[in-house]
Design a protein around this motif. Structure first.
Motif, PDB file in Angstrom:
ATOM      1  N   ILE A 174      -2.386  12.410   0.977  1.00 26.71           N
ATOM      2  CA  ILE A 174      -1.459  11.938   0.013  1.00 26.71           C
ATOM      3  C   ILE A 174      -1.019  13.484  -0.733  1.00 26.71           C
ATOM      4  O   ILE A 174      -1.766  14.047  -1.016  1.00 26.71           O
ATOM      5  N   SER A 202      -0.899   1.792   7.819  1.00 33.50           N
ATOM      6  CA  SER A 202      -2.397   1.950   8.784  1.00 33.50           C
ATOM      7  C   SER A 202      -0.576   2.570  10.503  1.00 33.50           C
ATOM      8  O   SER A 202      -1.178   3.507  11.151  1.00 33.50           O
ATOM      9  N   THR A 221      -6.382   9.081   4.926  1.00 30.95           N
ATOM     10  CA  THR A 221      -4.547   9.196   5.472  1.00 30.95           C
ATOM     11  C   THR A 221      -4.654  10.048   3.968  1.00 30.95           C
ATOM     12  O   THR A 221      -6.122  10.626   3.169  1.00 30.95           O
ATOM     13  N   ALA A 259       4.078   6.056   8.152  1.00 32.76           N
ATOM     14  CA  ALA A 259       3.873   6.985   6.615  1.00 32.76           C
ATOM     15  C   ALA A 259       4.795   6.447   5.392  1.00 32.76           C
ATOM     16  O   ALA A 259       5.763   6.530   5.493  1.00 32.76           O
ATOM     17  N   MET A 281       2.385   9.559   1.662  1.00 29.77           N
ATOM     18  CA  MET A 281       0.453   9.045   2.280  1.00 29.77           C
ATOM     19  C   MET A 281       1.222   8.939   3.657  1.00 29.77           C
ATOM     20  O   MET A 281       2.025   7.454   4.207  1.00 29.77           O
ATOM     21  N   VAL A 282       0.162   9.593   4.362  1.00 34.21           N
ATOM     22  CA  VAL A 282       0.047   9.623   6.129  1.00 34.21           C
ATOM     23  C   VAL A 282      -1.027   9.675   6.460  1.00 34.21           C
ATOM     24  O   VAL A 282      -1.901   9.399   6.209  1.00 34.21           O
ATOM     25  N   PRO A 283      -1.026   8.333   7.086  1.00 36.31           N
ATOM     26  CA  PRO A 283      -1.549   7.902   8.254  1.00 36.31           C
ATOM     27  C   PRO A 283      -2.400   8.597   8.821  1.00 36.31           C
ATOM     28  O   PRO A 283      -1.647   9.466   9.756  1.00 36.31           O
ATOM     29  N   TRP A 284      -3.748   8.867   8.824  1.00 40.90           N
ATOM     30  CA  TRP A 284      -4.437  10.756  10.065  1.00 40.90           C
ATOM     31  C   TRP A 284      -5.428   9.905  10.312  1.00 40.90           C
ATOM     32  O   TRP A 284      -6.524   9.437   9.798  1.00 40.90           O
ATOM     33  N   THR A 293      -7.367   3.520   4.316  1.00 39.90           N
ATOM     34  CA  THR A 293      -6.349   3.995   5.431  1.00 39.90           C
ATOM     35  C   THR A 293      -5.399   2.694   4.548  1.00 39.90           C
ATOM     36  O   THR A 293      -5.586   2.014   4.007  1.00 39.90           O
ATOM     37  N   LEU A 294      -4.120   3.735   3.602  1.00 37.17           N
ATOM     38  CA  LEU A 294      -3.455   2.730   2.762  1.00 37.17           C
ATOM     39  C   LEU A 294      -2.553   2.005   3.657  1.00 37.17           C
ATOM     40  O   LEU A 294      -2.017   0.685   3.383  1.00 37.17           O
TER      41      LEU A 294
END
Ligand SMILES: Cc1cc2nc3c(=O)[nH]c(=O)nc-3n(C[C@H](O)[C@H](O)[C@H](O)COP(=O)(O)OP(=O)(O)OC[C@H]3O[C@@H](n4cnc5c(N)ncnc54)[C@H](O)[C@@H]3O)c2cc1C
Length: 538
Positions: free
Chosen positions: A296, A265, A294, A268, A286-289, A262-263
């Motif tokens: 990217i 939280s 994440t 994005a 960079m999209v939290p998923w 989790t870059l």
């Protein structure tokens, strides 16, 4: 939804749609809503290619402001809202942060103006949406707030950040399937694993399509008065005239990776490489998923569409990992952090040769080719699509050109999904939360076979029985990648794969050899991220 091939052969359709990605699915759904008799065919499973491989952002087209593309922006905003209204349980608001350096196009001053314009142009962005899906207005962050939300970025030259809101499609595959299912409930015939090989125009008989059943090899013909080719990057295979002078479309391969980290939280984050040349900077999202991943991307290279897309080379994945680490060193990613990847082809801007290099320039807008005007093949249209988001808008545009010849008018049910009314109790339980209005169809299957297939309790035997009976599952991969989330972020555990495989084997009568083949096909999708597990003999 049943795979009734004989009925497709015996029917003359108003419209044949070739390809069941987001573009074909929205065309099919909207044509059915208009009362047309529609046949949708896909060579593989619904949503098996690019539409399953996007970064899953439903864009409002903020970046079109750079070129004053107000109309494109409005098209994106309207389409985003339409998708969010269509399946609110499959989308959620996504905050996006872009740190502002310097005073250029992405500097603080211009971005502040862009946020204001974006909010003004999208004033109606929430009309008709449930309250929990509202997209708030954009705002700015101070330098300190930006560093708190995006720790580890360079502070020098940083003026703060802009925050705007788009939507994230949690499950792009089920979203496409929802269009297909609802189209079929409106009377469309939607069939997977049927590839169109050729189209022939014959006077009086409309357009004849030669079709090959990918499961049995059987060939047959279907007839329609109009054809819309939404075969994605394969659309050129079905062009009416093999004109030697036709300049083929140039394609770029997009690549995203999914990492088990989790870059960020809450939002994005869009980060741009710090390069001297303003015009050639790469930007990564960079999209939290889900809870711990994440996504990217996107990394583009020019690509020959005749070459296989899967599996992507380890070196290509590492090139993206290196790029991410260079743009955001704090990510500190290694190859072992990558759990999955997305890849697909997108059309490049033109054929002039200007865009060769490591940053291919993509087409700016989806286009519709009228083969009646271009090739003398009346009532045949191809779509060269560039965005998942704008598929509903493009569908509306192309359908304006369709002429129903047969006089058929489907009897359109008044409720969205016939016979289904959701109670609050249903919405709150397992099936309600997962499938929303479709829960009332799925729940009886779950009640009849409620055993869990995985320790995390995310899938029951009943759901797999439902996918087989009602959602046209033909292969193990259809369940693992497109009816469920099981395999779309990382390879599922062996017992889950085996459990699902055994249910399918029992239903379809697969022997051991076939079961192994199905497992291999699924595991290939994770190459080269992991070596095949020891429990499978390859
Ligand atoms: C890495 C990446 C990231 C992206 N991120 C985003 C994003 O965040 N937001 C966004 O809006 N867009 C994004 N996109 C763009 C978006 O994914 C695509 O534009 C969109 O999914 C294309 O949909 P489609 O239906 O045209 O094509 P596809 O999804 O490729 O569907 C085409 C279908 O046609 C079928 N087919 C092919 N040939 C035949 C035949 N002969 N007979 C029958 N069927 C056939 C195929 O099996 C396939 O299912 C991204 C794209 C990529 C590659």
């Amino acid at each position: 939804m049943k795979r009734n091939i004989q009925l497709a052969r015996d029917t003359r359709f108003d419209l044949l749609v070739i390809g069941g990605g987001i573009q074909g699915a929205t065309v099919c759904y909207k044509a059915s809503q208009r009362g047309l008799r529609v046949l949708l065919l896909d060579k593989g499973d619904f949503c098996g290619l690019s539409s399953a491989n996007s970064l899953k952002i439903l864009h409002g087209g903020l970046r079109y402001l750079q070129t004053l593309g107000f109309r494109r922006m409005r098209d994106s905003i309207r389409s985003r809202r339409e998708i969010m209204r269509f399946a609110p349980h499959l989308v959620k608001p996504l905050a996006c942060i872009m740190p502002a350096y310097g005073h250029g196009l992405k500097g603080k001053e211009i971005m502040r103006l862009a946020m204001l314009l974006n909010d003004g142009i999208s004033l109606d962005r929430n009309t008709g949406l449930p309250g929990d899906k509202y997209l708030p207005a954009g705002h700015s962050l101070s330098k300190k707030q930006c560093l708190a939300q995006v720790p580890g970025i360079t502070g020098s030259g940083l003026h703060g950040a802009s925050v705007w809101y788009d939507a994230l499609a949690n499950n792009t595959e089920r979203l496409v399937l929802e269009y297909v299912l609802q189209a079929s409930e409106l009377g469309a015939m939607c069939l997977n694993y049927l590839g169109v090989e050729a189209l022939v125009q014959s006077s009086g008989a409309g357009i004849r399509a030669e079709v090959v059943d990918q499961l049995t090899g059987e060939c047959f013909k279907v007839e329609a008065d109009n054809v819309i080719n939404t075969a994605g990057a394969a659309f050129e295979d079905l062009l009416p005239v093999r004109d030697v002078n036709r300049i083929p479309v140039r394609w770029a391969r997009g690549l995203n990776i999914v990492v088990r980290k989790t870059l960020f939280s809450k939002a994005a984050v869009a980060l741009e490489e710090q390069a001297a040349d303003e015009g050639r900077k790469r930007m990564l999202f960079m999209v939290p998923w889900r809870k711990k991943f994440t996504m990217i991307g996107t990394h583009y290279i020019e690509y020959d569409r005749e070459l296989d897309l899967f599996p992507v080379d380890k070196k290509d994945i590492m090139a993206l990992v290196d790029e991410i680490n260079a743009i955001y060193p704090r990510a500190d990613l290694g190859f072992e952090d990558v759990s999955f990847y997305h890849t697909g082809l997108l059309p490049m801007q033109d054929n002039s040769g200007r865009n060769v290099g490591d940053l291919p320039e993509l087409s700016k807008e989806s286009s519709i080719i009228d083969h009646g005007q271009q090739d003398g093949f009346a009532q045949y249209f191809s779509i060269k699509g560039i965005k998942y988001t704008t598929a509903p808008h493009v569908a509306d545009k192309v359908l304006k050109r369709i002429k129903p010849v047969s006089g058929y008018t489907a009897s359109i049910p008044t409720s969205k999904v016939p016979g289904q009314t959701k109670t609050q109790a249903q919405m709150n339980d397992y099936s309600g939360q997962k499938y929303a209005e479709r829960a009332s169809v799925i729940k009886p299957y779950i009640d009849a076979a409620p055993d869990w297939l995985d320790v995390d309790q995310t899938l029951t035997v009943g759901e797999v029985n439902y996918f087989i009976a009602e959602e046209m599952v033909q292969h193990l991969g259809d369940v693992i990648f497109r009816r469920t989330d099981l395999g779309t972020a990382q390879c599922p555990p062996a017992d889950v794969l085996n459990n699902v495989n055994q249910i399918l084997a029992k239903h379809f009568g697969w022997n051991e050899q076939r079961q192994t083949k199905e497992l291999k096909l699924v595991l290939q999708r994770y190459a080269p991220l992991q070596t095949p597990p020891s429990w499978i003999r390859i």
